[in-house]
Each structure stands twice: as structure tokens, then as C-alpha cells.
Design a protein around this motif. Structure first.
Motif, short mmCIF file in Angstrom:
data_model
loop_
_atom_site.label_atom_id
_atom_site.label_comp_id
_atom_site.label_asym_id
_atom_site.label_seq_id
_atom_site.Cartn_x
_atom_site.Cartn_y
_atom_site.Cartn_z
N GLU A 37 0.82 -1.21 0.00
CA GLU A 37 0.00 0.00 0.00
C GLU A 37 0.86 1.27 0.00
O GLU A 37 0.46 2.28 -0.56
CB GLU A 37 -0.96 -0.01 1.19
N ASN A 97 1.75 1.70 -3.53
CA ASN A 97 0.57 2.13 -4.27
C ASN A 97 0.32 3.62 -4.08
O ASN A 97 0.06 4.36 -5.04
CB ASN A 97 -0.64 1.33 -3.79
N GLY A 99 -6.35 3.06 4.62
CA GLY A 99 -5.57 2.30 3.66
C GLY A 99 -5.37 3.02 2.34
O GLY A 99 -5.97 4.08 2.09
N GLY A 147 -5.49 1.25 -0.89
CA GLY A 147 -5.79 0.34 -1.98
C GLY A 147 -6.19 1.12 -3.23
O GLY A 147 -6.30 2.35 -3.21
#
Length: 284
Positions: free
Chosen positions: A153, A156, A186, A188
Motif C-alpha cells: 500500500e 501504491n 488504507g 488500496g
């Protein structure tokens, strides 16, 4: 004299070549190898490399939160400046992940991770004030380096910030990703897309394509290798005109270092001008 504020310790990296936990809790070895910019890196790494603490975010409990040896040393505005490290400032007027004049006398390079709680604290509490006080008057330039160290993550979010930057929305994405409570949700794919939308990225289809493209991966890898190359072992880590600073230090640490660097740059410029003038006078 007022009692100096205690520095906030920064978030440590997993040691190179040792197992590090993935988000799922499994372990995997790190194969990162530091680059070598010269022997001076050994000294710089000593300043950046020993700060450590057990908490994982601001407000977390830790027996070590009151002591951060490397942070205390590197936070000293009179600490060593390493001229070789000043060369890491890109000063590219087209850099989408920078703010401030390319010819500013002082460049602050920040190595940070969007999942790092102390990076977020610096982004919310200190960086905006530095921009207002020093970037806006032309003294300071801030150059961001993506330094994802906490798993998939982190990577990302780093690529997403770069992709947002391609549409001139890096700093807006930066603010959204570092907002209170953002990292707990998060990073994602769906989440970074939502952050991009919040940041005002217009072409979300292009954003998602850029996010997973080779250019984003190469740009993040370049920043990451530079961080490892200077011996950074924790986030956030900073260079201010070649002076290492470890951790989300109090604002005063940064203002002192910036002003000291600005004064040194001024003296250097004045000295060059004087030398040129003297040479001109002697030629008459």
C-alpha cells in the motif's frame, strides 16, 4: 532560555537484508542495497541511521519516544553540512513533486511514506508554515522524494501521488493522503482513486493508467534508491542544503536550519561577487 521542545522520533525502516512484515503479517526479506555517493555518506548515514522508536504513529506508546539520539544530533543547525549531498537537489523547474523557485537558495529534500504517521504530522503541522514563511518569499524550495517502505500500500500511494502530479495535483493529493485519519483507511486502488478525486484530478481514467504504468514505477524506484543511497533508515528524513535531519522535528529545528543555510548561501554569493569585483578592479 526557554526549555527546548523534545523532538518527535521518526518512524524506522526495516533493516536491509532482514525480514520485514507485510501488511498481512507475513515476512519477506529485503534485498535493497544502498547506493554509494562517496565516503561522506558514511557520516551522513550516522546522522540519519540511528533514530528509532517502537510506536507506529503519533500518540503511540513507546519507551523510546523521549529519546532519539540521531534526531537530536542531526537536528542541530550547526551540525555538519555535506556538500556532496547538496547535489541531490534536482532544481528542475518542471518537477511536479516540488514547490518553490528552482533557484531558491535553500532546498529541503523530504524522503517520506504516506503510511508514516510522523510524516503526516510534519505534513499537517510544520510543512504548511514553512511554505508560507519561506517558500512564498523565494527562500526555500521543497522537493519530495517518494520513499515507500511499509509494503504494497505504501508503494501504491507513492505511485498514486506521482500519477496525480502528472495532472498538477500532487500537493492536493499529498494533503488528502496526509489528512487526519486518512492512512487508517488504507491506500488500496479504490481508496487512492477516491483521494485523487478529492484532490481534483480531472482525468481519473488516465490517473489509474498512470498509477500502474512503468513511468510511475521507475520514478518511485529512483526516489527510493536515492533514499537508501544516502543511508536513510527511517521516515521522514530530510536534507536541507546537504544537512541531514531525521524525524518530524519541531518547527524551530527546520527554521533554524533553513535560516542558517540561507545565510551561508548569501555569504557564498557575496563572496563570489566580491572576488569578481576585486578581479575587475585589479585589471584596470
Amino acid at each position: 532560555m526557554p526549555t527546548p521542545k523534545k523532538p518527535l522520533p521518526n518512524k524506522p525502516l526495516p533493516k536491509k537484508n532482514s525480514p520485514k512484515k507485510s501488511p498481512s503479517g507475513s515476512t519477506k526479506p529485503s534485498s535493497r542495497k544502498p547506493l554509494v555517493y562517496g565516503a561522506v555518506i558514511v557520516a551522513a548515514a550516522a546522522l540519519l541511521g540511528f533514530a528509532s522508536y517502537k510506536a507506529t504513529a503519533p500518540g503511540g506508546s513507546s519507551a523510546n519516544t523521549s529519546t532519539a539520539p540521531a534526531a537530536e544530533v542531526s537536528a542541530d543547525p550547526q551540525a555538519g553540512v555535506y556538500p556532496e549531498l547538496t547535489k541531490l537537489a534536482r532544481r528542475d523547474a518542471g518537477d511536479k513533486l516540488a514547490v518553490g523557485r528552482a533557484d531558491a537558495p535553500v532546498v529541503l529534500i523530504e524522503y517520506a511514506d504516506f503510511k508514516c504517521g510522523y510524516c503526516g504530522k510534519f505534513a499537517r503541522d510544520t510543512e504548511p508554515e514553512l511554505i508560507k514563511e519561506y517558500v512564498e518569499d523565494g527562500t526555500l524550495r521543497i522537493e519530495w522524494r517518494n520513499f515507500p517502505i511499509f509494503g504494497e500500500e505504501s508503494e501504491n500511494a507513492a505511485r498514486a501521488s506521482w500519477a496525480a502530479g502528472q495532472q498538477d495535483r500532487f500537493w492536493e493529493f499529498h494533503a488528502a493522503a496526509y489528512a487526519e485519519g486518512a492512512k487508517e483507511k488504507g491506500f488500496g486502488k479504490d481508496r487512492v482513486k477516491a483521494l485523487a478525486q478529492e484532490a481534483g484530478v480531472e482525468d481519473l481514467a488516465r490517473f489509474m493508467k498512470d498509477l500502474d504504468g512503468p513511468d510511475a514505477r521507475a520514478a518511485v524506484a529512483k526516489d527510493q534508491e536515492q533514499g537508501y543511497g544516502i543511508g536513510a533508515t527511517s521516515t521522514p528524513s530530510f536534507l536541507i542544503n546537504g544537512r541531514p535531519i531525521a524525524g518530524a522535528q519541531p518547527k524551530e529545528t527546520f527554521t533554524q536550519a533553513i535560516e542558517a543555510a540561507a545565510e551561508q548561501a548569501k555569504e557564498k554569493t557575496t563572496g563570489k561577487a566580491g572576488a569578481t569585483g576585486n578581479a575587475g578592479d585589479s585589471a584596470k
